[in-house]
Design a protein around this motif. Structure first.
Motif, PDB file in Angstrom:
ATOM      1  N   TRP A  50       0.758  -1.241  -0.118  1.00 51.59           N
ATOM      2  CA  TRP A  50      -0.046  -0.137   0.090  1.00 51.59           C
ATOM      3  C   TRP A  50       0.741   1.328  -0.157  1.00 51.59           C
ATOM      4  N   ARG A  51       0.471   2.337  -0.759  1.00 50.06           N
ATOM      5  CA  ARG A  51       1.120   3.527  -0.737  1.00 50.06           C
ATOM      6  C   ARG A  51      -0.025   4.453  -0.333  1.00 50.06           C
ATOM      7  N   VAL A  52       0.087   5.366   0.798  1.00 51.54           N
ATOM      8  CA  VAL A  52      -0.675   6.046   1.272  1.00 51.54           C
ATOM      9  C   VAL A  52      -0.152   7.674   1.109  1.00 51.54           C
ATOM     10  N   SER A  53      -0.962   8.361   0.483  1.00 53.14           N
ATOM     11  CA  SER A  53      -0.795   9.788   0.297  1.00 53.14           C
ATOM     12  C   SER A  53      -1.515  10.788   0.812  1.00 53.14           C
ATOM     13  N   SER A  54      -1.077  11.881   1.454  1.00 54.50           N
ATOM     14  CA  SER A  54      -1.890  12.983   1.961  1.00 54.50           C
ATOM     15  C   SER A  54      -1.264  14.278   2.022  1.00 54.50           C
ATOM     16  N   GLY A  55      -1.892  15.288   1.990  1.00 52.53           N
ATOM     17  CA  GLY A  55      -1.557  16.683   1.915  1.00 52.53           C
ATOM     18  C   GLY A  55      -1.589  17.048   0.528  1.00 52.53           C
ATOM     19  N   GLY A  56      -0.799  18.391   0.197  1.00 54.99           N
ATOM     20  CA  GLY A  56      -0.816  19.002  -1.225  1.00 54.99           C
ATOM     21  C   GLY A  56      -2.082  19.241  -1.716  1.00 54.99           C
ATOM     22  N   GLU A  57      -2.199  18.598  -3.055  1.00 56.32           N
ATOM     23  CA  GLU A  57      -3.645  19.076  -3.529  1.00 56.32           C
ATOM     24  C   GLU A  57      -4.345  17.821  -3.255  1.00 56.32           C
ATOM     25  N   ILE A  58      -4.032  16.767  -2.442  1.00 58.76           N
ATOM     26  CA  ILE A  58      -4.760  15.651  -2.168  1.00 58.76           C
ATOM     27  C   ILE A  58      -5.623  15.931  -0.921  1.00 58.76           C
ATOM     28  N   ASN A  59      -7.048  15.942  -0.955  1.00 59.46           N
ATOM     29  CA  ASN A  59      -7.730  16.131   0.298  1.00 59.46           C
ATOM     30  C   ASN A  59      -8.070  14.889   0.850  1.00 59.46           C
ATOM     31  N   GLY A  60      -7.783  14.793   2.091  1.00 53.93           N
ATOM     32  CA  GLY A  60      -7.876  13.537   2.807  1.00 53.93           C
ATOM     33  C   GLY A  60      -6.492  12.427   2.450  1.00 53.93           C
ATOM     34  N   LEU A  61      -6.906  11.173   2.728  1.00 55.54           N
ATOM     35  CA  LEU A  61      -5.827  10.150   2.459  1.00 55.54           C
ATOM     36  C   LEU A  61      -6.554   9.580   1.033  1.00 55.54           C
ATOM     37  N   GLN A  62      -5.437   9.048   0.330  1.00 52.93           N
ATOM     38  CA  GLN A  62      -5.521   8.477  -0.837  1.00 52.93           C
ATOM     39  C   GLN A  62      -4.663   7.133  -1.042  1.00 52.93           C
ATOM     40  N   TRP A  63      -5.449   5.772  -0.859  1.00 49.87           N
ATOM     41  CA  TRP A  63      -4.577   4.563  -0.829  1.00 49.87           C
ATOM     42  C   TRP A  63      -4.460   4.259  -2.365  1.00 49.87           C
ATOM     43  N   SER A  64      -3.341   3.758  -2.328  1.00 52.00           N
ATOM     44  CA  SER A  64      -2.932   3.236  -3.953  1.00 52.00           C
ATOM     45  C   SER A  64      -2.133   1.796  -3.660  1.00 52.00           C
ATOM     46  N   LEU A  65      -2.759   0.657  -4.027  1.00 48.88           N
ATOM     47  CA  LEU A  65      -2.287  -0.694  -3.977  1.00 48.88           C
ATOM     48  C   LEU A  65      -1.233  -0.776  -5.148  1.00 48.88           C
ATOM     49  N   MET A  66      -0.072  -0.944  -4.872  1.00 52.23           N
ATOM     50  CA  MET A  66       1.189  -1.054  -5.877  1.00 52.23           C
ATOM     51  C   MET A  66       1.867  -2.233  -5.820  1.00 52.23           C
ATOM     52  N   ARG A  67       1.967  -2.579  -7.253  1.00 49.91           N
ATOM     53  CA  ARG A  67       2.948  -4.016  -7.428  1.00 49.91           C
ATOM     54  C   ARG A  67       4.301  -3.537  -8.168  1.00 49.91           C
ATOM     55  N   GLY A  68       5.453  -3.192  -7.542  1.00 49.38           N
ATOM     56  CA  GLY A  68       6.407  -2.470  -7.937  1.00 49.38           C
ATOM     57  C   GLY A  68       6.161  -1.047  -8.062  1.00 49.38           C
ATOM     58  N   ASP A  69       6.279  -0.633  -9.250  1.00 52.87           N
ATOM     59  CA  ASP A  69       6.139   0.950  -9.537  1.00 52.87           C
ATOM     60  C   ASP A  69       4.568   1.129 -10.137  1.00 52.87           C
ATOM     61  N   GLN A  70       3.895   0.083 -10.310  1.00 51.34           N
ATOM     62  CA  GLN A  70       2.793   0.108 -11.179  1.00 51.34           C
ATOM     63  C   GLN A  70       1.487   0.111 -10.349  1.00 51.34           C
ATOM     64  N   GLU A  71       0.549   1.209 -10.421  1.00 55.06           N
ATOM     65  CA  GLU A  71      -0.917   1.181  -9.583  1.00 55.06           C
ATOM     66  C   GLU A  71      -1.688   0.134  -9.962  1.00 55.06           C
ATOM     67  N   VAL A  72      -2.077  -0.530  -9.125  1.00 63.71           N
ATOM     68  CA  VAL A  72      -3.276  -1.658  -9.628  1.00 63.71           C
ATOM     69  C   VAL A  72      -4.560  -1.238  -8.897  1.00 63.71           C
ATOM     70  N   LYS A  73      -4.589  -0.653  -7.773  1.00 59.40           N
ATOM     71  CA  LYS A  73      -6.058  -0.176  -7.425  1.00 59.40           C
ATOM     72  C   LYS A  73      -5.627   1.187  -6.561  1.00 59.40           C
ATOM     73  N   THR A  74      -6.738   1.961  -6.472  1.00 60.28           N
ATOM     74  CA  THR A  74      -6.496   3.315  -5.963  1.00 60.28           C
ATOM     75  C   THR A  74      -7.998   3.757  -5.341  1.00 60.28           C
ATOM     76  N   GLY A  75      -8.024   4.476  -4.223  1.00 53.14           N
ATOM     77  CA  GLY A  75      -9.125   4.876  -3.639  1.00 53.14           C
ATOM     78  C   GLY A  75      -8.935   5.836  -2.250  1.00 53.14           C
ATOM     79  N   ARG A  76     -10.268   5.929  -1.767  1.00 53.10           N
ATOM     80  CA  ARG A  76     -10.265   6.889  -0.787  1.00 53.10           C
ATOM     81  C   ARG A  76     -10.981   5.977   0.356  1.00 53.10           C
ATOM     82  N   TRP A  77     -10.420   5.247   1.096  1.00 54.80           N
ATOM     83  CA  TRP A  77     -11.071   4.716   2.098  1.00 54.80           C
ATOM     84  C   TRP A  77     -10.516   4.768   3.459  1.00 54.80           C
TER      85      TRP A  77
END
Length: 129
Positions: A50-77
């Motif tokens: 999991w890659r978790v991003s917050s701040g900047g232009e992102i409102n809230g938490l953004q979760w990204s499921l990653m395989r290597g550098d490829q994003e598999v699934k993303t969402g705001r849970w």
């Protein structure tokens, strides 16, 4: 008309100096005028993490499921659990307001499963035994 032009030129010079000084101050204090999101990579299982991003232009938490550098699934849970490997298959769970969604990860695809096997639930939520 010359007085107005001189006034605008003076205003532009002062604005440029202000932004240069503000940028230098932000850089000196370790920040930025336009902050970037904070990105955290959680521990991986089977090459998926999991890659978790917050701040900047992102409102809230953004979760990204990653395989290597490829994003598999993303969402705001509100929560994300896993990945765990059960019988050679990778599983994840994502939740909002106490409602959990379960997914099976196969390669670069994610298949949502309405009722996963009990072994998967035990692996994802071990403290609920």
């Amino acid at each position: 008309m010359g007085q107005v032009a001189l006034g605008f030129r003076s205003l532009l010079i002062k604005a440029a100096i202000f932004f240069v000084m503000a940028g230098l101050l932000a850089w000196t204090l370790g920040g930025a005028l336009f902050p970037q999101p904070t990105v955290i990579n959680l521990p991986e299982t089977g090459g998926v993490y999991w890659r978790v991003s917050s701040g900047g232009e992102i409102n809230g938490l953004q979760w990204s499921l990653m395989r290597g550098d490829q994003e598999v699934k993303t969402g705001r849970w509100q929560s994300a659990v896993g990945p765990v490997i059960v019988n050679g298959v990778l599983w994840i769970a994502t939740g909002n307001a106490g409602q959990w969604s379960f997914s099976k990860v196969t390669g670069a695809t994610v298949e949502e499963v309405s009722s996963p096997p009990n072994g998967v639930l035990d692996a994802l939520f071990p403290s609920q035994k």
